[in-house]
Design a protein around this motif. Structure first.
Motif, mmCIF file in Angstrom:
data_model
loop_
_atom_site.group_PDB
_atom_site.id
_atom_site.type_symbol
_atom_site.label_atom_id
_atom_site.label_comp_id
_atom_site.label_asym_id
_atom_site.label_seq_id
_atom_site.Cartn_x
_atom_site.Cartn_y
_atom_site.Cartn_z
ATOM 1 N N VAL A 71 20.664 23.270 -76.069
ATOM 2 C CA VAL A 71 19.849 22.516 -75.117
ATOM 3 C C VAL A 71 19.950 23.171 -73.748
ATOM 4 O O VAL A 71 20.933 23.857 -73.446
ATOM 5 N N LEU A 72 18.913 22.983 -72.940
ATOM 6 C CA LEU A 72 18.950 23.441 -71.556
ATOM 7 C C LEU A 72 19.766 22.455 -70.728
ATOM 8 O O LEU A 72 19.508 21.259 -70.746
ATOM 9 N N ARG A 73 20.737 22.987 -70.020
ATOM 10 C CA ARG A 73 21.574 22.157 -69.168
ATOM 11 C C ARG A 73 21.313 22.494 -67.700
ATOM 12 O O ARG A 73 20.802 23.564 -67.375
ATOM 13 N N PHE A 74 21.691 21.587 -66.838
ATOM 14 C CA PHE A 74 21.596 21.810 -65.399
ATOM 15 C C PHE A 74 22.980 21.600 -64.801
ATOM 16 O O PHE A 74 23.624 20.574 -65.034
ATOM 17 N N ARG A 75 23.425 22.608 -64.037
ATOM 18 C CA ARG A 75 24.761 22.594 -63.466
ATOM 19 C C ARG A 75 24.678 22.143 -62.009
ATOM 20 O O ARG A 75 23.858 22.620 -61.233
ATOM 21 N N VAL A 76 25.564 21.231 -61.633
ATOM 22 C CA VAL A 76 25.622 20.724 -60.266
ATOM 23 C C VAL A 76 26.884 21.279 -59.614
ATOM 24 O O VAL A 76 27.980 21.150 -60.165
ATOM 25 N N GLU A 77 26.747 21.906 -58.452
ATOM 26 C CA GLU A 77 27.913 22.463 -57.778
ATOM 27 C C GLU A 77 27.701 22.478 -56.275
ATOM 28 O O GLU A 77 26.573 22.487 -55.788
ATOM 29 N N ARG A 78 28.809 22.473 -55.554
ATOM 30 C CA ARG A 78 28.745 22.634 -54.109
ATOM 31 C C ARG A 78 28.355 24.068 -53.785
ATOM 32 O O ARG A 78 28.678 24.990 -54.519
ATOM 33 N N GLU A 98 14.133 9.687 -59.530
ATOM 34 C CA GLU A 98 13.582 8.579 -58.756
ATOM 35 C C GLU A 98 12.117 8.868 -58.475
ATOM 36 O O GLU A 98 11.753 9.989 -58.104
ATOM 37 N N GLY A 99 11.253 7.857 -58.681
ATOM 38 C CA GLY A 99 9.827 8.061 -58.482
ATOM 39 C C GLY A 99 9.130 6.859 -57.894
ATOM 40 O O GLY A 99 9.764 5.927 -57.372
ATOM 41 N N LYS A 100 7.826 6.889 -57.984
ATOM 42 C CA LYS A 100 6.997 5.819 -57.412
ATOM 43 C C LYS A 100 7.214 4.500 -58.138
ATOM 44 O O LYS A 100 7.636 4.460 -59.285
ATOM 45 N N ASP A 101 6.869 3.427 -57.423
ATOM 46 C CA ASP A 101 6.891 2.068 -57.974
ATOM 47 C C ASP A 101 8.268 1.692 -58.513
ATOM 48 O O ASP A 101 8.392 0.955 -59.501
ATOM 49 N N GLY A 102 9.304 2.195 -57.863
ATOM 50 C CA GLY A 102 10.660 1.801 -58.206
ATOM 51 C C GLY A 102 11.223 2.441 -59.457
ATOM 52 O O GLY A 102 12.261 1.991 -59.966
ATOM 53 N N PHE A 103 10.597 3.510 -59.951
ATOM 54 C CA PHE A 103 11.109 4.145 -61.164
ATOM 55 C C PHE A 103 12.462 4.800 -60.881
ATOM 56 O O PHE A 103 12.627 5.546 -59.923
ATOM 57 N N VAL A 104 13.434 4.523 -61.764
ATOM 58 C CA VAL A 104 14.764 5.113 -61.649
ATOM 59 C C VAL A 104 15.269 5.437 -63.050
ATOM 60 O O VAL A 104 15.174 4.613 -63.964
ATOM 61 N N LEU A 105 15.802 6.634 -63.221
ATOM 62 C CA LEU A 105 16.412 7.037 -64.491
ATOM 63 C C LEU A 105 17.742 7.733 -64.175
ATOM 64 O O LEU A 105 17.753 8.896 -63.774
ATOM 65 N N PRO A 106 18.883 7.028 -64.330
ATOM 66 C CA PRO A 106 20.182 7.655 -64.067
ATOM 67 C C PRO A 106 20.452 8.786 -65.047
ATOM 68 O O PRO A 106 20.039 8.740 -66.217
ATOM 69 N N LEU A 107 21.155 9.828 -64.578
ATOM 70 C CA LEU A 107 21.536 10.963 -65.406
ATOM 71 C C LEU A 107 23.051 11.032 -65.478
ATOM 72 O O LEU A 107 23.743 10.692 -64.523
ATOM 73 N N THR A 108 23.563 11.490 -66.611
ATOM 74 C CA THR A 108 25.002 11.534 -66.849
ATOM 75 C C THR A 108 25.536 12.942 -66.652
ATOM 76 O O THR A 108 24.951 13.915 -67.146
ATOM 77 N N LEU A 109 26.661 13.064 -65.941
ATOM 78 C CA LEU A 109 27.346 14.340 -65.763
ATOM 79 C C LEU A 109 28.547 14.409 -66.699
ATOM 80 O O LEU A 109 29.287 13.442 -66.852
ATOM 81 N N ASN A 110 28.741 15.596 -67.324
ATOM 82 C CA ASN A 110 29.923 15.769 -68.161
ATOM 83 C C ASN A 110 31.087 16.284 -67.317
ATOM 84 O O ASN A 110 30.982 16.418 -66.099
ATOM 85 N N ASP A 111 32.208 16.601 -67.967
ATOM 86 C CA ASP A 111 33.397 17.037 -67.234
ATOM 87 C C ASP A 111 33.180 18.367 -66.526
ATOM 88 O O ASP A 111 33.879 18.677 -65.559
ATOM 89 N N ALA A 112 32.229 19.166 -67.013
ATOM 90 C CA ALA A 112 31.925 20.450 -66.380
ATOM 91 C C ALA A 112 30.883 20.305 -65.276
ATOM 92 O O ALA A 112 30.371 21.309 -64.772
ATOM 93 N N VAL A 113 30.558 19.067 -64.905
ATOM 94 C CA VAL A 113 29.560 18.751 -63.877
ATOM 95 C C VAL A 113 28.204 19.333 -64.271
ATOM 96 O O VAL A 113 27.516 19.969 -63.476
ATOM 97 N N GLU A 114 27.833 19.119 -65.511
ATOM 98 C CA GLU A 114 26.540 19.529 -66.039
ATOM 99 C C GLU A 114 25.811 18.301 -66.561
ATOM 100 O O GLU A 114 26.440 17.321 -66.979
ATOM 101 N N THR A 115 24.491 18.366 -66.525
ATOM 102 C CA THR A 115 23.688 17.258 -67.019
ATOM 103 C C THR A 115 22.557 17.775 -67.890
ATOM 104 O O THR A 115 22.147 18.940 -67.775
#
Length: 266
Positions: A71-78, A98-115
């Motif tokens: 799967v394609l992952r996205f890495r979050v880092e400083r 986060e989008g229009k009309d109050g749309f919100v979809l939380p995303l989960t980060l793993n221990d490697a700070v990837e989602t």
């Protein structure tokens, strides 16, 4: 002309691919009502969900280059210039769509700070963007293609080739049609990864630490790659190296004494 074209592409990818953090100007959590909706800002450094979908499409089209990457992952880092030590009382890193009309979809980060960012027709319809609970220009999110089973300091060339295609697809969506056509005309190709052929410096990738060297290896053959700080470069379309070739990264030793900020050894 080649140097100018390389510089231009690097600047464009630097803006569109290394994504900035939150839409707000303060450390507000994603569920805070004070979070500014990024739809009103349209900062080019904020990643649009439509651009993420373009990256997902590119991953599927080129999956043959990295068939073991599930799967394609996205890495979050400083970012490199920020203090990576968590501050006392700092809230855990969190992100959401986060989008229009109050749309919100939380995303989960793993221990490697990837989602993993899912496909969502609702997120597309809401013109969503990615929001993090960090100050702008402090955090970045980048696509990651990585086959399992490799040491942390080893990258597979096919993974990087696919990662390049994903980054370019995301960058084109962020730039928009007219600016993308302009870059195509400068590079004389719509395939920006192929612009970096064997005789050029290669496409830039970033390592987690400062590099002492990077070595491309396949069988008995080796090749030293250009390195600068945390960045290394390798050609994307060199037919002499297959997708199975490996890049071994050697990091500079970090030294320091008690009570001092560690520094990278010369």
């Amino acid at each position: 002309m080649r140097r100018l074209s390389s510089l231009m592409l690097g600047m464009l990818l630097g803006v569109s691919v290394s994504m900035d953090a939150s839409a707000g100007a303060a450390d507000t959590p994603p569920d805070s009502p004070e979070t500014i909706h990024v739809n009103a800002i349209r900062n080019p450094e904020v990643r649009k969900y439509s651009a993420i979908v373009a990256g997902l499409d590119a991953f599927e089209r080129g999956h043959r280059m990295a068939p073991a990457a599930d799967v394609l992952r996205f890495r979050v880092e400083r970012r490199a210039w920020t203090d990576k030590t968590p501050k006392p009382g700092e809230a855990p890193l969190a992100l959401r769509l986060e989008g229009k009309d109050g749309f919100v979809l939380p995303l989960t980060l793993n221990d490697a700070v990837e989602t993993i960012v899912p496909r969502s027709s609702a997120a597309l319809a809401a013109d969503s963007e990615l929001v993090l609970n960090r100050k702008r220009r402090m955090v970045r999110v980048t696509p990651l293609v990585r086959s399992p089973g490799l040491p942390d300091n080893v990258r597979r060339l096919g993974d990087l080739r696919l990662e390049c295609q994903v980054m370019v697809a995301i960058g084109k969506e962020e730039l928009g049609l007219m600016r993308t056509l302009f870059v195509n005309s400068v590079l004389l190709t719509p395939n920006w990864c192929s612009f970096f052929k064997a005789e050029r410096d290669g496409f830039p990738f970033e390592a987690p630490e400062r590099l002492a060297r990077a070595t491309l290896r396949e069988g008995d053959r080796t090749k030293d790659l250009p390195v600068e700080g945390r960045s290394f470069r390798t050609a994307m379309n060199d037919p002499d190296w297959s997708d199975e070739a490996l890049i071994e990264l050697a990091f500079e030793p970090v030294t320091g004494t008690a009570g001092e900020t560690p520094r990278t050894a010369p």
